[in-house]
Design a protein around this motif. Structure first.
Motif, PDB file in Angstrom:
ATOM      1  N   SER A  90       3.341   6.329   2.358  1.00 43.19           N
ATOM      2  CA  SER A  90       3.621   7.765   2.237  1.00 43.19           C
ATOM      3  C   SER A  90       3.006   8.546   3.392  1.00 43.19           C
ATOM      4  O   SER A  90       3.618   9.482   3.922  1.00 43.19           O
ATOM      5  CB  SER A  90       3.087   8.300   0.904  1.00 43.19           C
ATOM      6  OG  SER A  90       3.772   7.713  -0.178  1.00 43.19           O
ATOM      7  N   LYS A  91       1.795   8.171   3.790  1.00 44.58           N
ATOM      8  CA  LYS A  91       1.135   8.852   4.905  1.00 44.58           C
ATOM      9  C   LYS A  91       1.906   8.641   6.205  1.00 44.58           C
ATOM     10  O   LYS A  91       2.150   9.591   6.955  1.00 44.58           O
ATOM     11  CB  LYS A  91      -0.293   8.342   5.072  1.00 44.58           C
ATOM     12  CG  LYS A  91      -1.032   8.959   6.265  1.00 44.58           C
ATOM     13  CD  LYS A  91      -2.426   8.395   6.434  1.00 44.58           C
ATOM     14  CE  LYS A  91      -3.366   8.942   5.378  1.00 44.58           C
ATOM     15  NZ  LYS A  91      -4.783   8.570   5.661  1.00 44.58           N
ATOM     16  N   ASN A 112       0.852  -1.194   0.000  1.00 47.84           N
ATOM     17  CA  ASN A 112       0.000   0.000   0.000  1.00 47.84           C
ATOM     18  C   ASN A 112       0.888   1.243   0.000  1.00 47.84           C
ATOM     19  O   ASN A 112       1.126   1.854   1.040  1.00 47.84           O
ATOM     20  CB  ASN A 112      -0.913  -0.020   1.233  1.00 47.84           C
ATOM     21  CG  ASN A 112      -1.989   1.052   1.184  1.00 47.84           C
ATOM     22  OD1 ASN A 112      -1.834   2.081   0.523  1.00 47.84           O
ATOM     23  ND2 ASN A 112      -3.085   0.824   1.890  1.00 47.84           N
ATOM     24  N   SER A 161       0.444   4.342  -0.858  1.00 48.21           N
ATOM     25  CA  SER A 161      -0.128   5.589  -0.351  1.00 48.21           C
ATOM     26  C   SER A 161      -0.120   5.623   1.174  1.00 48.21           C
ATOM     27  O   SER A 161       0.116   6.670   1.780  1.00 48.21           O
ATOM     28  CB  SER A 161      -1.552   5.778  -0.885  1.00 48.21           C
ATOM     29  OG  SER A 161      -2.407   4.751  -0.428  1.00 48.21           O
TER      30      SER A 161
END
Length: 304
Positions: free
Chosen positions: A217-218, A212, A214
């Protein structure tokens, strides 16, 4: 660990289960608002507010598991990434500023050895046999004679899993390679450092193909915010408009200071991020030019 296979929708984030990095990691996750509860004796904890499962592992296993793709993200030492030979399998996202130490060659103080080349051809005991072998292979190549090389002579690297500092006293080694943080253990053991193999600290790493991206990145953004917040404080003060230009030279901020008008039209309020280490001196300078109501505020998290 079978539970992991029952969590296909959760990103796997590996954390050191104990040792010098564990408490720092727990504090870092708390600052990043990654909320979890770890039950006694369980090495897996589900994050309550994000689709993440934390996996608590020995630091050496984290580097290997992230490199092999068993987990997506992890915190371990730079030394472990090098020792597990996964440098080309992981992305080293960022240094975390804790767990700082040196992997050093050490010898007994009374040995009379002062230079690392004096250990060439002798016996070294360590928990870092890969790094030790690589380090001394280069020294062997440089300092052994052609005749010694032809006879197959080389520095002998012996692996032990712990209590490395006792090896010389027990007559098992001429020198050791071990991590040094404060140097107290080294001194107590009657050892001294004569060379540094590697400087290391905790780092955030990820597999090159996370499940995952994204979410990775979070998490990365949140952790960067926590790290940045530890380096900065928020300075708030009032200053006359006549002195504002000089004040903003002292507190330029990262981009620019925030300036707000006050009821007294001749004065303004200024907010600016300043380096924590410089804060006291900055406050002194502001006071000297007439700033009032100077306040220093802690930053728990930020995005910079």
């Amino acid at each position: 660990m079978d539970l992991i296979h029952q969590l296909p929708d959760r990103l796997l984030f590996a954390i050191p289960k104990k040792g010098r990095l564990h408490e720092h990691c727990v504090s870092l996750l708390k600052g990043a608002d990654i909320n979890f509860h770890r039950y006694n004796r369980l090495d897996i904890a589900l994050v309550k507010n994000l689709p993440i499962a934390l996996v608590f592992l020995p630091a050496p296993d984290i580097a290997k598991f992230v490199g092999d793709g068993n987990v997506d993200l992890g915190i371990t030492g730079q030394d472990m990434v090098e020792e597990c030979q996964v440098t080309d399998k992981v992305d080293q996202i960022m240094e975390l500023g804790f767990g700082c130490c040196k992997l050093q060659v050490q010898v007994p103080i009374k040995s009379g050895i002062n230079h690392v080349e004096e250990l060439v051809g002798k016996t070294i005991v360590t928990s870092f046999d890969v790094l030790a072998a690589k380090y001394f292979a280069e020294l062997d190549q440089e300092y052994l004679t052609d005749e010694e090389k032809a006879d197959g002579k080389k520095t002998k690297i012996e692996y032990v899993s712990g209590s490395v500092e006792a090896a010389c006293a027990l007559g098992l080694a001429d020198g050791i390679i071990d991590l040094v943080e404060t140097g107290e253990t080294m001194k107590v053991a009657g050892l001294k450092a004569i060379s540094t193999v590697l400087e290391t600290q905790a780092i955030l790493i990820r597999n090159k193909n996370p499940t995952n991206p994204s979410l990775v990145s979070k998490i990365t953004s949140r952790i960067k915010g926590v790290i940045a917040a530890k380096k900065y404080v928020l300075l708030n003060y009032n200053i006359s408009r006549d002195d504002l230009k000089e004040a903003t030279k002292i507190t330029p901020g990262r981009q620019a200071p925030t300036i707000s008008p006050l009821e007294n039209s001749n004065w303004v309020e200024v907010q600016s991020m300043v380096g924590k280490d410089d804060a006291a001196e900055v406050m002194d300078k502001l006071e000297e030019i007439g700033a009032k109501d100077i306040m220093l505020l802690k930053i728990d998290n930020c995005r910079v």
